[in-house]
Design a protein around this motif. Structure first.
Motif, PDB file in Angstrom:
ATOM      1  N   LEU A 223       0.835  -1.199   0.000  1.00 28.52           N
ATOM      2  CA  LEU A 223       0.000   0.000   0.000  1.00 28.52           C
ATOM      3  C   LEU A 223       0.868   1.246   0.000  1.00 28.52           C
ATOM      4  CD1 LEU A 223      -2.642  -1.014   2.688  1.00 28.52           C
ATOM      5  CD2 LEU A 223      -2.961  -0.956   0.212  1.00 28.52           C
ATOM      6  N   GLY A 224       0.430   2.260  -0.740  1.00 26.00           N
ATOM      7  CA  GLY A 224       1.111   3.550  -0.743  1.00 26.00           C
ATOM      8  C   GLY A 224       0.225   4.590  -0.094  1.00 26.00           C
ATOM      9  N   PHE A 225       0.720   5.217   0.961  1.00 27.93           N
ATOM     10  CA  PHE A 225       0.013   6.270   1.684  1.00 27.93           C
ATOM     11  C   PHE A 225       0.651   7.594   1.291  1.00 27.93           C
ATOM     12  CE2 PHE A 225      -2.370   3.857   4.933  1.00 27.93           C
ATOM     13  CZ  PHE A 225      -1.854   2.604   4.699  1.00 27.93           C
ATOM     14  N   ARG A 226      -0.164   8.560   0.813  1.00 35.69           N
ATOM     15  CA  ARG A 226       0.409   9.837   0.388  1.00 35.69           C
ATOM     16  C   ARG A 226      -0.623  10.959   0.431  1.00 35.69           C
ATOM     17  NH1 ARG A 226      -1.546  11.042  -4.492  1.00 35.69           N
ATOM     18  NH2 ARG A 226      -2.295   9.349  -5.805  1.00 35.69           N
ATOM     19  N   LYS A 227      -0.107  12.168   0.292  1.00 35.97           N
ATOM     20  CA  LYS A 227      -0.980  13.334   0.180  1.00 35.97           C
ATOM     21  C   LYS A 227      -1.667  13.298  -1.179  1.00 35.97           C
ATOM     22  CE  LYS A 227       2.012  16.286   2.924  1.00 35.97           C
ATOM     23  NZ  LYS A 227       2.838  17.489   2.941  1.00 35.97           N
ATOM     24  N   PRO A 228      -2.941  13.651  -1.227  1.00 38.16           N
ATOM     25  CA  PRO A 228      -3.616  13.707  -2.526  1.00 38.16           C
ATOM     26  C   PRO A 228      -3.210  14.958  -3.304  1.00 38.16           C
ATOM     27  CG  PRO A 228      -5.130  14.356  -0.791  1.00 38.16           C
ATOM     28  CD  PRO A 228      -3.843  13.947  -0.116  1.00 38.16           C
ATOM     29  N   THR A 229      -3.421  14.899  -4.594  1.00 36.86           N
ATOM     30  CA  THR A 229      -3.269  16.065  -5.474  1.00 36.86           C
ATOM     31  C   THR A 229      -4.576  16.201  -6.256  1.00 36.86           C
ATOM     32  OG1 THR A 229      -2.468  14.879  -7.421  1.00 36.86           O
ATOM     33  CG2 THR A 229      -0.806  15.535  -5.775  1.00 36.86           C
ATOM     34  N   LYS A 230      -4.716  17.299  -6.975  1.00 30.39           N
ATOM     35  CA  LYS A 230      -5.954  17.475  -7.747  1.00 30.39           C
ATOM     36  C   LYS A 230      -6.143  16.346  -8.750  1.00 30.39           C
ATOM     37  CE  LYS A 230      -4.188  20.702 -11.203  1.00 30.39           C
ATOM     38  NZ  LYS A 230      -4.339  20.031 -12.459  1.00 30.39           N
ATOM     39  N   ASP A 231      -5.054  15.710  -9.163  1.00 30.83           N
ATOM     40  CA  ASP A 231      -5.160  14.587 -10.096  1.00 30.83           C
ATOM     41  C   ASP A 231      -5.893  13.386  -9.504  1.00 30.83           C
ATOM     42  OD1 ASP A 231      -3.719  16.115 -11.907  1.00 30.83           O
ATOM     43  OD2 ASP A 231      -1.799  15.210 -11.360  1.00 30.83           O
ATOM     44  N   ASP A 232      -6.026  13.351  -8.188  1.00 26.36           N
ATOM     45  CA  ASP A 232      -6.724  12.256  -7.509  1.00 26.36           C
ATOM     46  C   ASP A 232      -8.222  12.500  -7.383  1.00 26.36           C
ATOM     47  OD1 ASP A 232      -4.437  10.584  -6.754  1.00 26.36           O
ATOM     48  OD2 ASP A 232      -3.876  12.290  -5.493  1.00 26.36           O
ATOM     49  N   GLY A 233      -8.661  13.714  -7.642  1.00 24.58           N
ATOM     50  CA  GLY A 233     -10.051  14.091  -7.384  1.00 24.58           C
ATOM     51  C   GLY A 233     -11.088  13.172  -7.994  1.00 24.58           C
ATOM     52  N   SER A 234     -10.923  12.811  -9.257  1.00 20.35           N
ATOM     53  CA  SER A 234     -11.955  11.985  -9.901  1.00 20.35           C
ATOM     54  C   SER A 234     -11.959  10.563  -9.350  1.00 20.35           C
ATOM     55  CB  SER A 234     -11.796  11.986 -11.426  1.00 20.35           C
ATOM     56  OG  SER A 234     -10.587  11.380 -11.803  1.00 20.35           O
ATOM     57  N   GLU A 235     -10.789   9.999  -9.058  1.00 23.26           N
ATOM     58  CA  GLU A 235     -10.753   8.644  -8.485  1.00 23.26           C
ATOM     59  C   GLU A 235     -11.312   8.628  -7.066  1.00 23.26           C
ATOM     60  OE1 GLU A 235      -7.533   5.890  -8.897  1.00 23.26           O
ATOM     61  OE2 GLU A 235      -6.779   6.979 -10.650  1.00 23.26           O
ATOM     62  N   VAL A 236     -11.056   9.686  -6.314  1.00 18.77           N
ATOM     63  CA  VAL A 236     -11.619   9.788  -4.973  1.00 18.77           C
ATOM     64  C   VAL A 236     -13.139   9.874  -5.060  1.00 18.77           C
ATOM     65  CG1 VAL A 236     -11.838  11.337  -2.976  1.00 18.77           C
ATOM     66  CG2 VAL A 236      -9.566  10.721  -3.852  1.00 18.77           C
ATOM     67  N   TRP A 237     -13.647  10.670  -5.994  1.00 18.90           N
ATOM     68  CA  TRP A 237     -15.096  10.785  -6.193  1.00 18.90           C
ATOM     69  C   TRP A 237     -15.689   9.410  -6.498  1.00 18.90           C
ATOM     70  CZ3 TRP A 237     -18.581   9.961 -10.205  1.00 18.90           C
ATOM     71  CH2 TRP A 237     -19.851  10.518 -10.045  1.00 18.90           C
ATOM     72  N   GLU A 238     -15.026   8.639  -7.366  1.00 17.03           N
ATOM     73  CA  GLU A 238     -15.504   7.288  -7.706  1.00 17.03           C
ATOM     74  C   GLU A 238     -15.476   6.373  -6.485  1.00 17.03           C
ATOM     75  OE1 GLU A 238     -16.852   6.007 -10.439  1.00 17.03           O
ATOM     76  OE2 GLU A 238     -16.593   7.757 -11.729  1.00 17.03           O
ATOM     77  N   LEU A 239     -14.419   6.457  -5.695  1.00 25.28           N
ATOM     78  CA  LEU A 239     -14.317   5.635  -4.484  1.00 25.28           C
ATOM     79  C   LEU A 239     -15.475   5.945  -3.536  1.00 25.28           C
ATOM     80  CD1 LEU A 239     -12.728   3.671  -2.603  1.00 25.28           C
ATOM     81  CD2 LEU A 239     -11.508   5.697  -1.764  1.00 25.28           C
ATOM     82  N   ILE A 240     -15.717   7.228  -3.296  1.00 25.90           N
ATOM     83  CA  ILE A 240     -16.805   7.635  -2.403  1.00 25.90           C
ATOM     84  C   ILE A 240     -18.140   7.140  -2.964  1.00 25.90           C
ATOM     85  CG2 ILE A 240     -18.029   9.598  -1.373  1.00 25.90           C
ATOM     86  CD1 ILE A 240     -15.180   9.355  -0.269  1.00 25.90           C
ATOM     87  N   LYS A 241     -18.336   7.319  -4.250  1.00 26.15           N
ATOM     88  CA  LYS A 241     -19.581   6.891  -4.907  1.00 26.15           C
ATOM     89  C   LYS A 241     -19.813   5.398  -4.709  1.00 26.15           C
ATOM     90  CE  LYS A 241     -21.061   6.276  -9.583  1.00 26.15           C
ATOM     91  NZ  LYS A 241     -20.783   6.648 -10.968  1.00 26.15           N
ATOM     92  N   HIS A 242     -18.767   4.604  -4.864  1.00 24.92           N
ATOM     93  CA  HIS A 242     -18.910   3.149  -4.796  1.00 24.92           C
ATOM     94  C   HIS A 242     -19.055   2.615  -3.373  1.00 24.92           C
ATOM     95  CE1 HIS A 242     -17.591   3.420  -9.005  1.00 24.92           C
ATOM     96  NE2 HIS A 242     -18.437   2.401  -9.127  1.00 24.92           N
ATOM     97  N   THR A 243     -18.790   3.439  -2.360  1.00 17.82           N
ATOM     98  CA  THR A 243     -19.027   2.950  -0.997  1.00 17.82           C
ATOM     99  C   THR A 243     -20.517   2.721  -0.783  1.00 17.82           C
ATOM    100  OG1 THR A 243     -19.312   5.127   0.052  1.00 17.82           O
ATOM    101  CG2 THR A 243     -17.052   4.228  -0.058  1.00 17.82           C
ATOM    102  N   GLY A 244     -21.335   3.540  -1.436  1.00 23.28           N
ATOM    103  CA  GLY A 244     -22.775   3.405  -1.308  1.00 23.28           C
ATOM    104  C   GLY A 244     -23.336   3.882   0.021  1.00 23.28           C
ATOM    105  N   VAL A 245     -22.493   4.324   0.937  1.00 23.96           N
ATOM    106  CA  VAL A 245     -22.981   4.756   2.248  1.00 23.96           C
ATOM    107  C   VAL A 245     -22.592   6.198   2.589  1.00 23.96           C
ATOM    108  CG1 VAL A 245     -23.093   2.443   3.234  1.00 23.96           C
ATOM    109  CG2 VAL A 245     -20.987   3.744   3.437  1.00 23.96           C
TER     110      VAL A 245
END
Length: 176
Positions: A11-33
């Protein structure tokens, strides 16, 4: 652009950048909660609040994210907005590891409390924050915060405020 990662196993733990925004949005969306905010908000979150937020990757895929900020009225408090872990990674302690990584950052050097709001049905988040307090040998105080009536008429649950602390920095270094 090369991204610096703190490595922990695969696992890689790091600070996000704006380039992560869309993948983070998808992750949140797929949690369903979790409440899904606009994609724009995640772009902004990853850009502006990167010091107090974290992304976790496995083989280039975003599998974890925490959004947080230093409370404007309480500079010793890290407020956690959202915690998301991909289904494939749940139950492995990644959320706790993300919190430890955040608390070790220079931008959280003055932090000795963590706060978050959690709905009564979100037992996973309740366990996360109660478990963090136990691991850090400190208190977890829970108060009523927002009621369902504070939200637009969407049927949103109440939100309880979890306050963990005071946190001793040496506990973070030893445990994390």
């Amino acid at each position: 652009m090369t991204k610096t990662k703190e490595q922990e196993g695969e696992l890689g733990f790091r600070k996000p950048t704006k380039d992560d925004g869309s993948e983070v949005w998808e992750l949140i969306k797929h949690t369903g909660v979790l409440d899904l905010n606009s994609s724009y908000s995640y772009l902004m979150w990853c850009e502006i609040f990167s010091e107090t937020s974290i992304v976790v990757e496995r083989e280039g895929d975003t599998v974890g994210f925490i959004s947080g900020f230093i409370h404007p009225d309480q500079p010793d408090t890290l407020f956690i907005w959202q915690v998301a872990v991909d289904d494939s990674e749940r139950g492995n302690g990644i959320a706790t590891k993300m919190l430890y990584h955040l608390l070790k950052r220079q931008g959280c050097g003055e932090v000795n409390h963590v706060e978050a709001t959690v709905s009564p049905s979100n037992t996973a988040s309740q366990q996360l924050f109660k478990g963090l307090a136990k691991k850090l040998n400190t208190k977890c105080v829970i108060h009523d915060y927002f009621t369902s009536g504070d939200f637009p008429s969407e049927g949103h649950e109440d939100e309880l405020l979890f306050k963990i602390g005071p946190i001793q920095k040496e506990k973070i270094l030893v445990e994390g």
